[in-house]
Design a protein around this motif. Structure first.
Motif, PDB file in Angstrom:
ATOM      1  N   HIS A  40     110.053  52.650  18.113  1.00 20.32           N
ATOM      2  CA  HIS A  40     110.362  54.062  18.387  1.00 20.32           C
ATOM      3  C   HIS A  40     110.812  54.770  17.107  1.00 20.32           C
ATOM      4  N   TRP A  41     111.791  54.180  16.416  1.00 10.91           N
ATOM      5  CA  TRP A  41     112.360  54.852  15.242  1.00 10.91           C
ATOM      6  C   TRP A  41     111.430  54.797  14.042  1.00 10.91           C
ATOM      7  N   HIS A  43     108.164  54.829  14.128  1.00 11.30           N
ATOM      8  CA  HIS A  43     107.122  55.820  14.390  1.00 11.30           C
ATOM      9  C   HIS A  43     107.652  57.229  14.124  1.00 11.30           C
ATOM     10  N   ARG A  44     108.857  57.516  14.557  1.00  8.93           N
ATOM     11  CA  ARG A  44     109.442  58.834  14.308  1.00  8.93           C
ATOM     12  C   ARG A  44     109.648  59.093  12.825  1.00  8.93           C
ATOM     13  N   ARG A  45     109.885  58.035  12.059  1.00 12.16           N
ATOM     14  CA  ARG A  45     110.091  58.189  10.614  1.00 12.16           C
ATOM     15  C   ARG A  45     108.780  58.254   9.844  1.00 12.16           C
ATOM     16  N   THR A 136     106.913  54.330  23.806  1.00 11.44           N
ATOM     17  CA  THR A 136     106.269  54.129  22.499  1.00 11.44           C
ATOM     18  C   THR A 136     104.781  53.818  22.565  1.00 11.44           C
ATOM     19  N   TYR A 333     117.981  51.574  15.025  1.00 14.19           N
ATOM     20  CA  TYR A 333     118.185  52.920  14.471  1.00 14.19           C
ATOM     21  C   TYR A 333     118.512  52.848  12.985  1.00 14.19           C
ATOM     22  N   ASP A 410     111.547  62.968  10.715  1.00 10.06           N
ATOM     23  CA  ASP A 410     111.779  62.619  12.116  1.00 10.06           C
ATOM     24  C   ASP A 410     110.878  63.500  12.963  1.00 10.06           C
ATOM     25  N   SER A 411     109.821  62.900  13.488  1.00 12.59           N
ATOM     26  CA  SER A 411     108.797  63.680  14.178  1.00 12.59           C
ATOM     27  C   SER A 411     109.197  64.107  15.573  1.00 12.59           C
ATOM     28  N   ALA A 412     110.301  63.549  16.118  1.00 17.55           N
ATOM     29  CA  ALA A 412     110.618  63.821  17.515  1.00 17.55           C
ATOM     30  C   ALA A 412     112.005  64.384  17.739  1.00 17.55           C
ATOM     31  N   ALA A 413     112.785  64.573  16.684  1.00 15.39           N
ATOM     32  CA  ALA A 413     114.145  65.059  16.883  1.00 15.39           C
ATOM     33  C   ALA A 413     114.114  66.507  17.365  1.00 15.39           C
TER      34      ALA A 413
END
Length: 425
Positions: A40-41, A43-45, A136, A333, A410-413
């Motif tokens: 999850h993290w 991918h967001r990064r 995810t 995280y 961060d693509s989802a924050a």
């Protein structure tokens, strides 16, 4: 994909001038909790993430796990608080009972702000794994029924040969494959070097709820032998989760040999009172039996070159701590954040991850050792009423500051979240 094809793809991805145009390729080993949380993290990064799991599919059921303190904050930052709470066991609390079922002591789920003996976020391991996988799977590649057969790393990447025949090259590899991590053994050395047996064995499996269980966990402990039997509610009210603890200085049963484990459990639980005979009557027809030693993983370093470890593979605190899931979520995280903040440089990212996590891990491992000792009649029981223990519990639950990782992609924050704030880590 062959190594040559992978190299060609890498050249395309990095561009003519060597400037990276997409994120690093990261292989995560294990699809239980730590692995999908890290996926999850990562991918967001901005990483391209592959998760490989040797089981043919997600494993359902399993032990009830908890999230307390800072781990709940991580779940919130993932945007998964509602999904996780919807899958919780909805346990109201716990009763310790005598052999006749009379209540001796009561613990409620709202004790200590929901961070007590029974946490307000309590969920079966398999249900939490499903929540993380569903979150995810659209942005992460999952490979089930396969494993790493061979791994070779150099200064620029890691070549991985899978047992299924595929060969690929990754920028980083992270093992999140549990207490008996195959990747840890492959890269860091044999299990015996890192496993610390705490002198107990834990078994659990689901049974029909013929015991009238209704939102309350029941635990019976035989003071003379130190053996325990528990029944706890799950979301499916027609079934319950049974658990057994017993002391065992030596543990020589293969953790994969279910038949031998069931024989051992029957032998060690013989003569234990309360509802034990009725629980054991369902041993042969349960779909999700599990038994293993209660152990910790203690390592000087959680990384070697471009290969790192996370969760139980790196720092198991044992079920006696009640914090294994929290360590996995927080570690995921921090690891993804530190790697991204270091520009995906493994030396810098892994080093900072270990520096941030080490004290938090050690506090939780100390909790695990103390709780194991409290069940050992040969040792004096710790004085859990002392201020020192309250302070230790505080460090184990909230003893790490979550960086905001300002400036890290961060693509989802969501807008205005602490992750996208201007505060520095």
């Amino acid at each position: 994909m062959s190594v040559d094809e992978s190299e060609q793809e890498h050249t395309i991805r990095t561009g003519e001038q060597g400037t990276r145009v997409s994120g690093p390729r990261v292989l995560v080993v294990g699809a239980s909790i730590a692995g999908p949380a890290l996926a999850h993290w990562l991918h967001r990064r901005g990483a391209e993430v592959t998760v490989v799991e040797r089981a043919p599919e997600l494993r359902p059921g399993g032990q009830a796990v908890d999230a307390r303190g800072v781990a709940k904050e991580v779940i919130g930052r993932m945007g998964l608080d509602a999904a996780v709470r919807a899958a919780c066991t909805d346990t109201a609390g716990a009763h310790t009972v005598d052999a006749d079922g009379q209540v001796l002591e009561t613990f409620r789920a709202d004790d200590d702000g929901g961070d007590g003996f029974i946490a307000d976020i309590e969920i079966l391991r398999g249900d939490l794994s499903r929540v993380l996988y569903d979150d995810t799977r659209d942005g992460v590649e999952y490979i089930f029924g396969d494993r790493i057969a061979e791994l070779t790393q150099d200064a620029d990447g890691v070549d991985v040969a899978f047992a299924g025949g595929d060969q690929r090259r990754f920028d980083l590899v992270v093992g999140a494959d549990g207490l008996h991590s195959a990747l840890r053994a492959m890269v860091f050395g044999p299990h015996e070097r890192f496993l610390r047996h705490l002198g107990h064995v834990l078994a659990f499996y689901s049974v029909p709820n013929e015991f009238g269980l209704d939102r309350w966990l029941l635990e019976y402990q035989d003071q003379e032998s130190g053996r325990s039997a528990l029944l706890r509610p799950i979301q499916d009210a027609t079934r319950a989760m049974a658990m057994f603890y017993f002391a065992s200085a030596d543990f020589d049963v293969d953790y994969r040999d279910v038949a031998a484990q069931q024989v051992l459990l029957r032998e060690r639980m013989a003569g234990l009172g309360w509802l034990t005979p009725d629980i054991l009557a369902h041993l042969d027809d349960t779909p999700d039996f599990y038994l293993d030693q209660v152990a910790q993983v203690v390592m000087d370093r959680w990384s070697s070159g471009r290969v790192g470890l996370l969760g139980d593979a790196a720092f198991s605190s044992s079920p006696m701590s009640g914090q294994g899931t929290g360590l996995a979520l927080v570690g995921a995280y921090v690891l993804a954040g530190e790697l991204a903040a270091a520009g995906w440089d493994p030396a810098a990212g892994f080093t900072r991850y270990e520096a941030r996590m080490r004290s938090f891990v050690e506090a939780n491992q100390e909790i695990g050792r103390l709780n194991a000792r409290s069940r050992d009649n040969a040792e004096p029981s710790p004085d859990f009423a002392g201020d020192w223990f309250t302070e230790l519990v505080g460090r184990a639950i909230n003893g790490i500051e979550l960086p905001d990782y300002a400036g890290v992609p961060d693509s989802a924050a969501p807008a205005g979240s602490p992750i996208t704030s201007s505060a520095k880590p």
